[in-house]
Scaffold this motif. Sequence first.
Motif, PDB file in Angstrom:
ATOM      1  N   THR A  79       0.744  -1.196   0.184  1.00  0.00           N
ATOM      2  CA  THR A  79      -0.006   0.037   0.147  1.00  0.00           C
ATOM      3  C   THR A  79       0.946   1.261   0.008  1.00  0.00           C
ATOM      4  N   ARG A  80       1.899   1.070   0.937  1.00  0.00           N
ATOM      5  CA  ARG A  80       2.807   2.394   0.805  1.00  0.00           C
ATOM      6  C   ARG A  80       3.495   2.630  -0.389  1.00  0.00           C
ATOM      7  N   ARG A  81       4.016   1.514  -1.230  1.00  0.00           N
ATOM      8  CA  ARG A  81       4.590   1.752  -2.291  1.00  0.00           C
ATOM      9  C   ARG A  81       3.648   2.428  -3.355  1.00  0.00           C
ATOM     10  N   LEU A  82       2.270   1.723  -3.353  1.00  0.00           N
ATOM     11  CA  LEU A  82       1.515   2.157  -4.451  1.00  0.00           C
ATOM     12  C   LEU A  82       1.124   3.736  -3.987  1.00  0.00           C
ATOM     13  N   THR A  83       1.019   4.351  -3.001  1.00  0.00           N
ATOM     14  CA  THR A  83       0.619   5.603  -2.668  1.00  0.00           C
ATOM     15  C   THR A  83       1.891   6.323  -3.041  1.00  0.00           C
ATOM     16  N   GLU A  84       3.293   6.057  -2.764  1.00  0.00           N
ATOM     17  CA  GLU A  84       4.360   6.734  -3.307  1.00  0.00           C
ATOM     18  C   GLU A  84       4.178   6.941  -4.761  1.00  0.00           C
ATOM     19  N   LEU A  85       4.009   5.681  -5.583  1.00  0.00           N
ATOM     20  CA  LEU A  85       3.762   5.594  -7.211  1.00  0.00           C
ATOM     21  C   LEU A  85       2.699   6.761  -7.442  1.00  0.00           C
ATOM     22  N   LEU A 137       1.459   9.400  -5.632  1.00  0.00           N
ATOM     23  CA  LEU A 137       1.791  10.848  -5.249  1.00  0.00           C
ATOM     24  C   LEU A 137       2.968  11.488  -6.447  1.00  0.00           C
ATOM     25  N   ASP A 138       3.734  10.523  -6.895  1.00  0.00           N
ATOM     26  CA  ASP A 138       4.757  10.828  -7.842  1.00  0.00           C
ATOM     27  C   ASP A 138       4.507  10.928  -9.378  1.00  0.00           C
ATOM     28  N   GLY A 139       3.007  10.673  -9.550  1.00  0.00           N
ATOM     29  CA  GLY A 139       2.683  10.949 -10.871  1.00  0.00           C
ATOM     30  C   GLY A 139       2.445   9.711 -11.568  1.00  0.00           C
ATOM     31  N   GLY A 140       2.726   8.621 -10.927  1.00  0.00           N
ATOM     32  CA  GLY A 140       2.307   7.367 -11.653  1.00  0.00           C
ATOM     33  C   GLY A 140       1.254   7.013 -12.040  1.00  0.00           C
ATOM     34  N   THR A 141       0.932   6.421 -13.299  1.00  0.00           N
ATOM     35  CA  THR A 141      -0.670   5.946 -13.819  1.00  0.00           C
ATOM     36  C   THR A 141      -1.059   4.969 -13.163  1.00  0.00           C
ATOM     37  N   GLY A 142      -0.184   3.940 -12.638  1.00  0.00           N
ATOM     38  CA  GLY A 142      -0.876   2.599 -11.929  1.00  0.00           C
ATOM     39  C   GLY A 142      -0.770   1.533 -12.743  1.00  0.00           C
ATOM     40  N   ASP A 143      -0.652   1.771 -14.375  1.00  0.00           N
ATOM     41  CA  ASP A 143      -0.301   0.769 -15.036  1.00  0.00           C
ATOM     42  C   ASP A 143       1.200  -0.042 -14.949  1.00  0.00           C
ATOM     43  N   GLU A 144       1.963   0.610 -14.220  1.00  0.00           N
ATOM     44  CA  GLU A 144       3.299  -0.009 -14.087  1.00  0.00           C
ATOM     45  C   GLU A 144       3.437  -0.790 -12.886  1.00  0.00           C
ATOM     46  N   ALA A 145       2.472  -0.800 -12.156  1.00  0.00           N
ATOM     47  CA  ALA A 145       2.513  -1.676 -11.011  1.00  0.00           C
ATOM     48  C   ALA A 145       1.644  -2.726 -10.935  1.00  0.00           C
ATOM     49  N   THR A 146       1.477  -3.528  -9.916  1.00  0.00           N
ATOM     50  CA  THR A 146       0.455  -4.650  -9.846  1.00  0.00           C
ATOM     51  C   THR A 146      -0.349  -4.773  -8.684  1.00  0.00           C
ATOM     52  N   ALA A 147      -1.419  -4.826  -8.841  1.00  0.00           N
ATOM     53  CA  ALA A 147      -2.465  -5.014  -7.576  1.00  0.00           C
ATOM     54  C   ALA A 147      -1.873  -6.021  -6.523  1.00  0.00           C
ATOM     55  N   PRO A 148      -1.696  -5.635  -5.307  1.00  0.00           N
ATOM     56  CA  PRO A 148      -0.984  -6.568  -4.528  1.00  0.00           C
ATOM     57  C   PRO A 148      -2.366  -7.382  -3.815  1.00  0.00           C
ATOM     58  N   PRO A 149      -1.688  -8.748  -3.424  1.00  0.00           N
ATOM     59  CA  PRO A 149      -2.747  -9.348  -2.463  1.00  0.00           C
ATOM     60  C   PRO A 149      -3.407  -8.764  -1.220  1.00  0.00           C
ATOM     61  N   SER A 150      -4.247  -9.373  -0.816  1.00  0.00           N
ATOM     62  CA  SER A 150      -4.770  -8.991   0.666  1.00  0.00           C
ATOM     63  C   SER A 150      -4.846 -10.032   1.415  1.00  0.00           C
ATOM     64  N   ARG A 151      -4.931  -9.857   2.743  1.00  0.00           N
ATOM     65  CA  ARG A 151      -5.159 -11.084   3.577  1.00  0.00           C
ATOM     66  C   ARG A 151      -6.274 -11.303   4.323  1.00  0.00           C
ATOM     67  N   VAL A 152      -6.944 -12.497   4.801  1.00  0.00           N
ATOM     68  CA  VAL A 152      -8.121 -12.334   5.522  1.00  0.00           C
ATOM     69  C   VAL A 152      -7.791 -12.348   6.888  1.00  0.00           C
ATOM     70  N   ARG A 153      -8.785 -11.484   7.470  1.00  0.00           N
ATOM     71  CA  ARG A 153      -8.734 -11.395   9.091  1.00  0.00           C
ATOM     72  C   ARG A 153      -9.533 -12.315   9.600  1.00  0.00           C
ATOM     73  N   ALA A 154      -8.724 -13.045  10.476  1.00  0.00           N
ATOM     74  CA  ALA A 154      -9.311 -14.247  11.304  1.00  0.00           C
ATOM     75  C   ALA A 154      -9.854 -13.620  12.547  1.00  0.00           C
ATOM     76  N   ASP A 155      -9.788 -12.233  12.839  1.00  0.00           N
ATOM     77  CA  ASP A 155     -10.338 -11.758  14.193  1.00  0.00           C
ATOM     78  C   ASP A 155     -11.086 -10.788  13.997  1.00  0.00           C
ATOM     79  N   GLY A 156     -11.656 -10.502  13.098  1.00  0.00           N
ATOM     80  CA  GLY A 156     -12.597  -9.620  12.843  1.00  0.00           C
ATOM     81  C   GLY A 156     -13.740  -9.573  13.941  1.00  0.00           C
ATOM     82  N   PRO A 157     -14.216  -8.525  14.498  1.00  0.00           N
ATOM     83  CA  PRO A 157     -15.324  -8.589  15.362  1.00  0.00           C
ATOM     84  C   PRO A 157     -16.607  -8.887  14.711  1.00  0.00           C
ATOM     85  N   PRO A 158     -17.620  -9.551  15.655  1.00  0.00           N
ATOM     86  CA  PRO A 158     -18.698  -9.691  14.879  1.00  0.00           C
ATOM     87  C   PRO A 158     -19.512  -8.414  14.435  1.00  0.00           C
TER      88      PRO A 158
END
Length: 644
Positions: free
Chosen positions: A475-481, A483-504
Amino acid sequence: MSPPRGARPACRAVLTRHHVPVADLEDIAGGRVTAPAGTRIEAAERSRRMLMLRALADAEHAAPGHGGPLPPLPYAFDLLARAEQRDPEAVARVLGHPPVGVWAVRLLGRLRGGAGPRPGEPPLWREAGYAHALAAAAALRAGLPARVRVPARAGKVILPTVGHAVLDDASGEHDVATLETDGRGTARVTLGPHAVELPAAPHLPAPGWHPARLLSWAPREPGPGVLLDDADPYRDFRSPWPPPAPVADAESGLWQRHLHDAAHLLTTRHPDAAGAARLVLNSLVPLPGMPRFRTSSASYAEAFGSALVSLPRDAVDFAVTLVHETRHSVLNALSHQIPLVDRATGGPHADALLYAPWRTDPRPPWGLLHGAYAFTGVADFWRTERHALTGPRADLAHFEFAVWRDAVAIALRTLADQSGLTPWGRRFADGMVRQTASWADEQVPAGALAPALDELADLRATWCSHNLVADPAATRRLTELRLDGGTGDEATAPPSRVRADGPPRLPELRCELRRMLLADGGTFAPDTRARLSGVERAPDLLEADLCLLRGGPGSAARAVDRYRAVLTAAPGTRAAWAGLGLALAAAGEHTPATALLHRPELVRALALDTRSRDGRLPDPVDLAHWTARLPGLTGPLVTGLQGA
């Protein structure tokens, strides 16, 4: 059962080998429980209960000294054995009482754990004393002379399946009562200096005596019926020893009318579901009434035959809940005999946390299989009901069918990829696939199909927003990209992980609003806000939701503006990110909508990370546009998320 010193209850009638014919497995997978299959299930569950009692006796024998004013468990088991010799069916009814399983599991855990009571938990002797209450109830039912000491609580003495006595014990000094019965119709409960005389027919009321409330499936129908259990201390497996919540006579009559109407509806239009419910359910635990579209119900694996149900609004509401909970009970019983999910050797996905459209939290494979089976019954119910109803009720039924048939299809596709299912579990899932295979081709009117598709997208996006966590470093790398004027095409969508401890949490409020809109004929009633279920909702977010769902010219664009305003002020609002995605899709802005409906947790994380850097929040729609350019955004890159 054995005499006191043996400490090993046994029952020749039920402790035997059990088997499940392949035909039973396939019938049950298809939603049919035949009478012979029901008999086999009941016999296996009785054996399981007897094994529980044996385990309790062994555990108490291995860990003596818990003290208390009542005799050890074998004394209760000896009385049960003598009652069984006189009337086996009477004892079977008592031991088949669903709370017995809840009690046995709790007591076994305490006896083996050796720890003292937790806050609010009764002393160990009182929990063990439930066995004496069971024995006393069995003696009464069997007509066996007996004198039994049983636990009392706040002046109330419970005799499971028979009734309860309420005695004057204002001082609270008396913990143990005595039941005396001569086996010929004379019985008395005493607590200190107070006494209650039981009527010769214990199913009739008397001063101080409250018989168990029995409901019938049909008017003037003979038979044991269904217990409306408002007294047993173990009736609610979620919170053992709940405070007394007796059902008033008028409310009991309402439950009876609803059951008659629901049973008639099922028998007339859903014969397989009606047959299963009659064979399986023997106890209903009343819960407080809930808003119309938030019915509360639950089942528990060790409380076979019981369903916790909030007071239904009408026959249709009650009928679909009975279908749902019957299926849970059937699958619980089947899994006691056949392993459907192998957690030990199930491979890398055996402990995966999976997406289930009907839940707000991630589910393991077993939970997903359970839910898929229950909601297959729900979808099948609405599949028929939509053609039997008229007007707004038919519109709502079409909607429910479209939502749950697709939700089940999502779950079954997920299960097909799970190595954690045993061969029998896979065969069971394949049976559901066969039952539902043709449903996708069935037509649903556009007025119900469109909100159903929105509902499914909303369920998934809201689930992702609450249960997935975007990788912080990525997320930090994408934010920097960005803010630096990147278009997003040069990056890759990173994976997310499942929260096992989410509140009901409660289901998304928009799901309730969609149903209210359909039920009210396509227009929100003036009292809509007053009729909501009490889920906390900021007024500006609720206004955005109502604008989105109300529809009409320009409503989608107005909803976009309102969700944008909500997020500008409170970017952490998860429901608003999903709502914005739906509003953009309705407005024809499909590119940013894709990012918000597929990866709302990533867009939200980027927004919060940007604000943490310079204190400014990017425009939510512009950020969604940028995120949508990331390659692989909609691919299978979410760690642990299946069925998406």
